[in-house]
Every structure is written in C-alpha cells, then in structure tokens.
Design an enzyme around this catalytic site. Structure first.
Site, mmCIF file in Angstrom:
data_model
loop_
_atom_site.group_PDB
_atom_site.id
_atom_site.type_symbol
_atom_site.label_atom_id
_atom_site.label_comp_id
_atom_site.label_asym_id
_atom_site.label_seq_id
_atom_site.Cartn_x
_atom_site.Cartn_y
_atom_site.Cartn_z
ATOM 1 N N PRO A 59 0.657 -1.379 0.032
ATOM 2 C CG PRO A 59 0.266 -0.679 2.248
ATOM 3 C CD PRO A 59 0.755 -1.842 1.498
ATOM 4 C CB THR A 60 0.010 4.681 -1.374
ATOM 5 O OG1 THR A 60 0.795 5.953 -1.528
ATOM 6 C CG2 THR A 60 -1.093 5.072 -0.825
ATOM 7 N N GLY A 95 -8.879 -6.786 4.884
ATOM 8 C CA GLY A 95 -9.888 -5.875 4.572
ATOM 9 C C GLY A 95 -9.679 -4.484 5.158
ATOM 10 C CB CYS A 98 -5.873 -0.170 8.226
ATOM 11 S SG CYS A 98 -4.872 -1.705 8.500
ATOM 12 C CD GLU A 117 -9.900 2.103 6.588
ATOM 13 O OE1 GLU A 117 -9.204 1.392 6.968
ATOM 14 O OE2 GLU A 117 -10.363 1.754 5.443
#
Length: 488
Positions: free
Chosen positions: A117-118, A218, A251, A341
């Site tokens: 992921p960035t 997820g 996350c 989120e």
C-alpha cells in the site's frame, strides 16, 4: 503506442522477476534453518539501519505521514518483527511428537507475490520480505504507483543485505514500473503460489478473485469505546496519540469514538483540552464533503495529512494546535462519512445511554465497514470487557491501549505484524497477525501406531436377543448332561 509499450514492458518485467524468483526459491528451499536465519537477521539489521532514510523517501514521494513515525514503523517492521519470529522453526524438521509417532516438516510455498500500500510503502515491503524468506519463499513485489521508488528502494535494500548473507540472486524482486496488467500477471502467473495483499478493498478483492490462494486484509473502521469506568484523560491521550501517529495511516487506528451519556461532557472536555477540535455543524459538513469521493471511496487527498491541513482544504479555520478533527454523529452508513474509515486525523463521535447500546452501535459500525478487523475498549470493568470480547465481530479487541500500535503488536502482546487478517467475518483467509507461519505448509510424517485388526471392535450383545441366548444355553447344558449319562 507509448502506453502500450509501457504495459508490455511491465508485463515482461513481471514475468522475468517471477522466473528469477522461481529459480532462486528452488535453491533457497535447500537451505538449513541456520542459513535462512542468518539471511533474515542481515535483512532486519539493514532495514533498521536505514529506517530514517527510507521514511524520508516515503514521505517525499507520497506526501503522506510523518518522517519520525514512518521511521518507527520501519524499525518495528524489521527489528521488532525479527525479534518476535527469530526462534520460529520454519525450515526442515520443525517439530517431533514421538508419543504420537508424528514428525512435522516445514515446506515453503514457493514464489509469493506481494501488493504494497501507499500508506506504508517501505515498512510493509520490508516486513513481507523478511517473513517470506524466513519461511523459505521468494517474493516479488508490486508497489503502489504513487510509492514505487521508495518501495523498490526498500526491497532492493533487503535483497542486497540478503545476498551478502547468502540469499540466492532473484529471491527478492520489485516491479520498477507497476501497471494494472503487470499486477494481474503477478497475481495469475502459474509459478506464483500465493498472493499476499495489503491495501484497498478493491485490490484485496482482486487478489481473492485471481484464482490463486491469497491472504488479503480488509478495511479497518474500528470504533473506540470509552466506558464509564475508564480513566478518561488516559483514554483520550491514547486515542489522540494513536490517531495522529503517522497522520492516521495505520488501518487499525481508531475511526470513531463511542462513549456514554453520563460521562460525555467529561470526555468532550478532555478531548478539547488535549487538542481535539469539535466542529460546528457547518464545519462538520464542509470537512465531511471532502472525506469521500463521489464513488463512495475514501478521498486519497486526505489520507495521511494533518488535521489543520484537512481543515484548510475544506475551508474551515481551526487553531494551529489542533491534532484531530471531531464530528458529532448519530447515524451509520455510506451517507455518513464520519461513520466510515478515514486514514487521517478525523474522528466521528457518538454517545449512548449505556454499555449495552454502545455494544450494539459498535457492531453496527463494524458490520457496515471494518468487520473482522479491530476495535478498542477503554474500561476498568472486566465484565463489560468480557461481553465485548464475546460479541464484537473483530479479530482484535484491544483493551486500554492505542489502537494503531496495539493492533500491530507494538503496545500489546499480539504478534508484531504489518498485515492484519480480518478472518471470515471480513472476507479474509485468516484472522491472524500474519507471520511466517501463514506462509508455509506443514508436511506431517505419521508412523503407524495400530493395525487394522486392532481397530475392529466386537459388537455388544443385543439385549433384545437375551431370551434366545438363554434358550440356547439351556439346550447346551441339557445336551452335555445327557452326554455324561446323568440324564436319561
């Protein structure tokens, strides 16, 4: 034509990297546990030594997060992870159970493709490199296009350190020009054994739809519940520290706060005191309008930015000391961005009458988005904590800690990891904090313990036939007595 050439070149590069990785992995599969561990130690030490350089490169390239926090994440992804997994047996005979006649052998999966992921472009790349090699696998990385240079730098660093310690050439590779077609090649190539995907929901879904075994994670959307028995100043400090760590890009970090009416005023006062800014309705609407795109997905422009920067982007004036923007919310759903989120220092804020309603609200939030991931509870009531543990659809319930660092295992006893499984509840293959143990098969050698004849069990007499058995017994006795001449 230029785009076509770029796509074709990237596909060819993916194939070349996979081919080299396959050859390297076949050699790596012959290494002993000691050889593999020496390689992983060298990789971890190199990543730790260059943690600051890679953090600066990541912030400069992506424009997300904070250098000091990304430095800590890079250190965690290398040294802390290595300390946690260094004694794992993953290669050759990993366990023997003589009492059962069973021997367990660690078997590498082969070539793993990794999507990065960035938000965590260097730490996740180094983490996946170390756990893949620890389990005897080769790894080919597809970076996010917005972070391709820093991710490749991290993988190249791991590869060079590994080679210096004996890692076969080609065991770690990274795409220089990632494209959609090249990533699809990495996910569907016949020589790829597993996809290890960390990133947005669409990317994870693509990994699971590739036809290959996949470990994907997820979205997180964890609420933080402050229960009436909590140490309120400490709970607020932990939430703010967590939500501002690397500007909210982990996350597992808190996405909303749920508290009880009886302590709501105290909680609001404490948030305000420590740098939280409760927005007026018009301000909340302005910020909410930029949190999501028209498609309903998170706006990448706000990811990893500061609260002040996000407020300015929305045309809202806030004090320069503002750490987190807070929007009071009552609803949950796609139309309510504060319930979703937000990988930045923005929180939704809910109040409920008691812990029962807080429990139900937390489930609603998680079921809408973030099921299977993480949530936190701040409480000193063990009975309430137990009820939340039994009912919440999460893989990690964190108690009295900062979610962002607690979820990855930095402030808790969870296994240190930068890939957090969400289990079946979140549509994932695992609920673990992913480790080398998820990247290997176990071959079990089982020695015979009993024979077939030992397994056969004579059936118990049927009570219903007891009268027949008695009749036969009487007849046998009479025949014997007659044979002895005692009956005429």
């Amino acid at each position: 034509m230029d785009n076509l050439d770029k796509d074709l070149a990237s596909i060819q590069q993916a194939r070349t990297l996979i081919r080299a990785a396959k050859v390297a992995q076949e050699r790596l599969a012959t290494y002993t546990q000691d050889q593999v561990d020496r390689i992983c130690l060298a990789m971890a030490q190199a990543g730790f030594a260059h943690a600051g350089d890679l953090a600066r490169a990541a912030v400069e390239e992506t424009g997300m997060g904070r250098v000091e926090d990304k430095t800590l994440k890079n250190q965690f992804a290398t040294d802390a992870v290595w300390q946690a997994i260094k004694d794992m047996r993953t290669v050759g005979i990993i366990a023997e159970h003589p009492e059962r006649g069973v021997t367990e052998v660690g078997v590498p999966l082969g070539v793993i493709s990794a999507l990065i992921p960035t938000t965590n472009p260097t730490s996740t790349a180094m983490f996946k490199s170390i756990i893949a090699v620890k389990a005897g696998n080769a790894l080919v990385v597809s970076p996010h296009p917005s972070a391709k240079a820093c991710t490749k730098a991290a993988v190249d660093l791991m590869a060079q350190a590994g080679r210096d310690a004996g890692l076969p050439e080609g065991a770690l590779g990274c795409m220089a020009e990632p494209t959609v077609d090249a990533t699809n090649t990495l996910m569907t190539h016949p020589d790829v054994a597993l996809i290890l995907a960390t990133g947005g929901g669409a990317m994870v879904k693509a990994a699971y739809s590739s036809g290959k075994p996949a470990i994907g994670v997820g979205p997180g959307n964890g609420p933080a519940y402050i229960e009436r028995t909590a140490d309120i100043p400490t709970a607020v400090r932990r939430i703010l520290d967590s939500k501002t760590f690397d500007n909210g890009t982990i996350c597992a970090s808190e996405q909303s706060v749920v508290t009880e009416d009886v302590i709501a005023d105290q909680v609001i006062a404490e948030f305000t005191k420590q740098g939280g800014y409760f927005m007026a309705p018009a301000e909340k609407a302005a910020v909410g309008a930029i949190l999501m795109r028209a498609s309903g997905t998170m706006n990448p422009a706000i990811v990893g930015q500061t609260a002040v920067w996000i407020a300015e982007m929305a045309g809202v004036s806030v004090p320069p000391t503002t750490r987190v923007l807070i929007g009071v919310e009552t609803e949950v759903g796609d139309k309510y961005p504060y319930s979703r989120e937000k990988l930045c220092p923005v929180l939704g804020f809910y109040t409920t009458p008691d812990w029962h309603s807080a429990c139900e609200l937390s489930i609603r939030i998680l079921k809408h988005e973030g099921a299977g991931h993480t949530m936190t509870i701040h409480s000193r009531d063990e009975s309430v904590i137990k009820e939340f543990a039994l009912k919440k659809p999460v893989s990690r319930l964190l108690v009295n800690t900062a979610a962002s660092l607690g979820g990855v295992g930095a402030t808790t006893g969870l296994l240190p990891s930068l890939t957090l499984g969400c289990g079946a509840e979140g549509g994932n293959a695992s609920s673990d904090n992913i480790s080398p143990l998820n990247l290997m098969n176990i071959r079990r050698v089982a020695r015979g313990q009993v024979e077939l004849s030992d397994l056969r069990v004579e059936p118990e007499p049927d009570p219903r036939s007891s009268s027949i058995d008695t009749e036969r017994l009487v007849r046998m006795v009479i025949e014997r007595l007659m044979g002895d001449g005692r009956m005429t």
